[in-house]
Motif scaffolding. Structure first.
Motif, PDB file in Angstrom:
ATOM      1  N   LYS A   1      -1.921   5.975   3.437  1.00 13.41           N
ATOM      2  CA  LYS A   1      -1.918   5.070   2.322  1.00 13.41           C
ATOM      3  C   LYS A   1      -1.459   6.056   0.958  1.00 13.41           C
ATOM      4  O   LYS A   1      -0.713   5.538   0.240  1.00 13.41           O
ATOM      5  N   ILE A   2      -1.860   7.161   0.850  1.00 20.30           N
ATOM      6  CA  ILE A   2      -1.812   8.074  -0.333  1.00 20.30           C
ATOM      7  C   ILE A   2      -0.294   8.503  -0.296  1.00 20.30           C
ATOM      8  O   ILE A   2       0.252   8.416  -1.258  1.00 20.30           O
TER       9      ILE A   2
ATOM     10  N   SER B   1       1.645  14.842  11.197  1.00 18.29           N
ATOM     11  CA  SER B   1       2.706  14.045  11.283  1.00 18.29           C
ATOM     12  C   SER B   1       3.127  13.162  10.026  1.00 18.29           C
ATOM     13  O   SER B   1       4.426  12.932   9.817  1.00 18.29           O
ATOM     14  N   LEU B   2       2.129  13.187   9.255  1.00 15.45           N
ATOM     15  CA  LEU B   2       2.565  12.609   7.785  1.00 15.45           C
ATOM     16  C   LEU B   2       2.845  13.510   6.875  1.00 15.45           C
ATOM     17  O   LEU B   2       3.181  13.282   5.778  1.00 15.45           O
ATOM     18  N   GLY B   3       3.256  14.769   7.280  1.00  8.10           N
ATOM     19  CA  GLY B   3       3.726  16.126   6.378  1.00  8.10           C
ATOM     20  C   GLY B   3       2.536  16.690   5.653  1.00  8.10           C
ATOM     21  O   GLY B   3       2.940  17.340   4.570  1.00  8.10           O
TER      22      GLY B   3
ATOM     23  N   VAL C   1      -7.215   9.316   8.457  1.00  6.78           N
ATOM     24  CA  VAL C   1      -5.792   9.195   8.696  1.00  6.78           C
ATOM     25  C   VAL C   1      -5.264   8.062   8.005  1.00  6.78           C
ATOM     26  O   VAL C   1      -3.921   8.178   7.571  1.00  6.78           O
ATOM     27  N   ASP C   2      -5.878   6.759   8.203  1.00  6.75           N
ATOM     28  CA  ASP C   2      -5.265   5.835   7.107  1.00  6.75           C
ATOM     29  C   ASP C   2      -5.223   6.064   5.812  1.00  6.75           C
ATOM     30  O   ASP C   2      -4.304   5.572   5.117  1.00  6.75           O
TER      31      ASP C   2
ATOM     32  N   LYS D   1       1.968   4.450  -6.225  1.00  7.29           N
ATOM     33  CA  LYS D   1       0.853   4.518  -7.355  1.00  7.29           C
ATOM     34  C   LYS D   1       0.097   5.593  -7.507  1.00  7.29           C
ATOM     35  O   LYS D   1      -0.476   5.789  -8.545  1.00  7.29           O
ATOM     36  N   PHE D   2      -0.002   6.186  -6.347  1.00  5.66           N
ATOM     37  CA  PHE D   2      -0.921   7.622  -6.360  1.00  5.66           C
ATOM     38  C   PHE D   2      -0.251   8.729  -6.896  1.00  5.66           C
ATOM     39  O   PHE D   2      -0.711   9.898  -7.031  1.00  5.66           O
ATOM     40  N   GLY D   3       1.191   8.884  -7.093  1.00  5.84           N
ATOM     41  CA  GLY D   3       1.987   9.875  -7.801  1.00  5.84           C
ATOM     42  C   GLY D   3       2.389  10.869  -6.575  1.00  5.84           C
ATOM     43  O   GLY D   3       2.739  12.126  -7.030  1.00  5.84           O
TER      44      GLY D   3
END
Length: 196
Positions: A144-145, A173-175, A139-140, A150-152
């Motif tokens: 972060k992504i 919840s992060l989409g 999940v972390d 920088k990960f685009g």
């Protein structure tokens, strides 16, 4: 090599023209470290198309089609990163997607460190991500992504054997809506990837 007229590098003047600025501005960007470039033996700056596109994207500048066509990243091949420490499954997914979606360039990572390195360098359009990687909170990693430019901003497809509704809700919840339980339905996975 008729038809192969794509430039492999741009001069500072060409980079300036593409960005709509004067030559000195692009030289200042290069000298300040904002625009990645290298020097020829004659001391002239040269910029790779991908680096110029990254620079323009980071500043919300419109990227002209001539530059996109010159970029290796936008050469008609979409990029996919498969992150799963199960080497057998990782390779099965790779071979299946290569066969079904031949216009995709596929990279493999078997741990979080390798995945981070490939994501930073290749900026894949889509990531198939196992949540249960050794030594990493899945999940972390998703967070972060999603948050680090920088990960685009790739599309993330989660694959997991975890039977944890709370984890699933955290990820959603992060989409991230594509969530596939193991054993993986390869046809369903292909469908998610091809929507990218």
């Amino acid at each position: 090599m008729a038809g192969d007229t794509k430039p492999t590098v741009y001069s500072a003047l060409e980079a300036a023209r593409i960005c709509g600025v004067v030559n000195q501005t692009s030289i200042n960007w290069i000298k300040s470290g904002f625009l990645k470039a290298f020097k020829t033996p004659g001391g002239q700056f040269r910029v790779y198309p991908d680096d110029l596109a990254d620079f323009m994207q980071s500043r919300n500048m419109a990227i002209p089609s001539e530059l996109l066509e010159a970029c290796t990243r936008f050469s008609g091949k979409k990029t996919l990163l498969i992150v799963d420490d199960d080497r057998g499954l990782n390779t099965v997914i790779k071979h299946y997607i290569q066969k079904k979606l031949p216009n995709w360039e596929i990279f493999q990572a078997f741990d979080g460190f390798e995945a981070g390195s490939i994501m930073t360098e290749k900026k894949p359009a889509c990531i198939v991500l196992d949540l249960d990687l050794p030594g990493i909170n899945g999940v972390d990693l998703c967070k972060k992504i999603k948050e680090d430019e920088k990960f685009g901003n790739p599309k993330i497809i989660i694959v997991t054997a975890l039977e944890n509704k709370e984890t699933e809700m955290q990820v959603k919840s992060l989409g991230i809506q594509e969530f596939i339980k193991k054993p993986i339905d390869l046809v369903e996975l292909e469908g998610f990837i091809s929507q990218e």
